[in-house]
Design a protein around this motif. Structure first.
Motif, short mmCIF file in Angstrom:
data_model
loop_
_atom_site.label_atom_id
_atom_site.label_comp_id
_atom_site.label_asym_id
_atom_site.label_seq_id
_atom_site.Cartn_x
_atom_site.Cartn_y
_atom_site.Cartn_z
N ARG A 62 0.83 -1.21 0.00
CA ARG A 62 0.00 0.00 0.00
C ARG A 62 0.87 1.25 0.00
O ARG A 62 0.56 2.24 -0.70
N LEU A 97 2.32 1.59 -3.44
CA LEU A 97 1.27 1.96 -4.38
C LEU A 97 0.93 3.44 -4.24
O LEU A 97 0.72 4.15 -5.23
N ALA A 98 0.87 3.93 -3.00
CA ALA A 98 0.59 5.35 -2.76
C ALA A 98 1.69 6.22 -3.36
O ALA A 98 1.41 7.26 -3.99
N THR A 150 1.44 6.08 -7.21
CA THR A 150 0.27 6.83 -7.67
C THR A 150 0.54 8.32 -7.60
O THR A 150 0.16 9.09 -8.50
N VAL A 169 2.55 9.46 -10.55
CA VAL A 169 1.76 9.50 -11.78
C VAL A 169 0.87 10.73 -11.79
O VAL A 169 0.75 11.43 -12.80
N VAL A 170 0.23 11.03 -10.66
CA VAL A 170 -0.67 12.18 -10.59
C VAL A 170 0.08 13.48 -10.85
O VAL A 170 -0.44 14.42 -11.43
N MET A 192 2.83 10.02 -18.22
CA MET A 192 2.60 8.94 -17.28
C MET A 192 3.28 7.65 -17.73
O MET A 192 3.62 6.80 -16.92
#
Length: 379
Positions: A165, A168-169, A172, A175-176, A184
């Motif tokens: 997690r 992944l955070a 992410t 990417v944002v 991306m």
């Protein structure tokens, strides 16, 4: 895990061949079966065909998922559990809902399988194997393994989910923050290789255990330094690591710290680092493209205990104020600042051009030697 040569609709089309790790071959060993049931939380109940039918997917798709996860073909042995059926149903459900395409679902299965296979092998080889040494004379490894796994399993599972997690955070978030949709996938990154000099010769001199300890020390040191200073370790290749950073300054700091740290360890060979900056394609946690190839070539021609960078990386360091455009310019700025009673620009790094040279497959390049412009900072 398993496949049959016919798909579920009976057309008889053979499923594609893949190279897989034979990690799921059925066994009749009583302890192995008990451990499998403990870890999976379920008993063997289904053949591959039955599992695919129960999950509501074709045998062909089930085979592709299982092979992608890295499990061996086992014919039609009854070796699958409810967990296998649920996993198939979930992946197929993501495809049916339009959240993933079928090729993407297979990629998810493959990337997850490859990553966790390496993790599981490491835990057994380097962790559980040592802990399962009989604590008392007369006890067998069998008597120790089951209760130990029973105690460790829930804790390791929770920790795995937590780390995943967190990762992944972080991914992410990157990417944002990308500038647009194309960025991306094809992003501008600093990519570096760090390579141990003379490793092949070293393998002929060291015992296997000594060599293993050296590689582990190298990989651990690199992983810690890359992470601590804001980079990402892409992969390790024994005597070489590949890392990436979002900006040139971060990559420069990491590369110099790698050289400085390993240089202080007399048990380690010399290190050389090559870095390039540019567009990089990311896929399944790996990086590809001309920028990566250039970083690799720069590493191969770098003198020991030095860092070579490409022209784009040097330009980026200058653009962001991390290094002067030239030493002559830096001297002029320092003199002007002294006359005006102010502090000169706080450059962190120095760049020195080296001889242009042809690089196989990439034409003629002009590498730059990277170094510090300030005393080494501890830590």
């Amino acid at each position: 895990m398993t496949v049959d040569d016919e798909n579920a609709d009976g057309t008889g089309h053979p499923t594609p061949h893949h190279v897989v790790d034979h990690t799921a071959e059925p066994t009749d060993n009583p302890l192995a079966i008990r451990l499998e049931q403990l870890i999976l939380g379920a008993e063997r109940r289904y053949t591959p065909f039955q599992a695919a039918r129960t999950a509501g997917v074709s045998m062909d798709l089930a085979s592709r998922f299982w092979r992608a996860m890295g499990f061996a073909d086992i014919g039609q042995a009854k070796a699958l559990t409810e967990a296998d059926v649920l996993a198939l149903r979930r992946l197929a459900g993501l495809v049916e809902a339009g959240l993933l395409s079928e090729p993407m679902a297979v990629q998810v299965a493959r990337s997850t399988g490859q990553t966790t296979a390496r993790l599981a092998e490491w835990q057994i080889d380097s962790f559980l194997e040592g802990l399962t040494e009989p604590p008392e004379p007369g006890m067998t490894r069998t008597e120790v393994t089951y209760p130990l796994v029973e105690l460790l399993l829930p804790e390791l599972q929770e920790f795995l989910v937590y780390v995943w997690r967190r990762q992944l955070a972080a991914a992410t978030g990157r990417v944002v923050q990308a500038g647009d949709d194309e960025e991306m996938v094809d992003r501008r990154l600093a990519v570096g290789f760090a390579d141990l000099v003379g490793f092949t010769r070293l393998t002929r001199r060291l015992e296997e255990e000594e060599l293993g300890e050296l590689v582990e020390t190298f990989e651990t040191t690199c992983a810690d330094l890359v992470a601590a200073h804001g980079g990402r370790l892409i992969k390790t290749l024994g005597d070489e690591v590949l890392f990436a950073a979002d900006d040139a300054g971060t990559a420069a700091e990491i590369s110099l710290r790698l050289v400085e740290t390993l240089k202080e360890d007399r048990t380690m060979p010399a290190l050389r680092v090559g870095i390039a900056f540019g567009t990089v394609t990311t896929r399944m946690g790996d990086v590809f493209g001309t920028t990566v190839n250039l970083a690799s070539r720069l590493t191969s021609i770098a003198p020991k205990n030095t860092v070579l960078v490409d022209g784009a990386f040097a330009e980026e360091l200058s653009r962001t104020g991390e290094a002067p455009v030239s030493e002559a310019r830096a001297a002029e700025e320092a003199a002007r600042a002294a006359e005006e009673g102010r502090t000169p620009p706080p450059y962190r790094f120095a760049l020195r051009p080296t001889w242009q040279r042809p690089v196989r497959g990439l034409g003629v390049v002009e590498p730059w030697m990277l170094s510090r412009r300030e005393p080494k900072i501890p830590g």
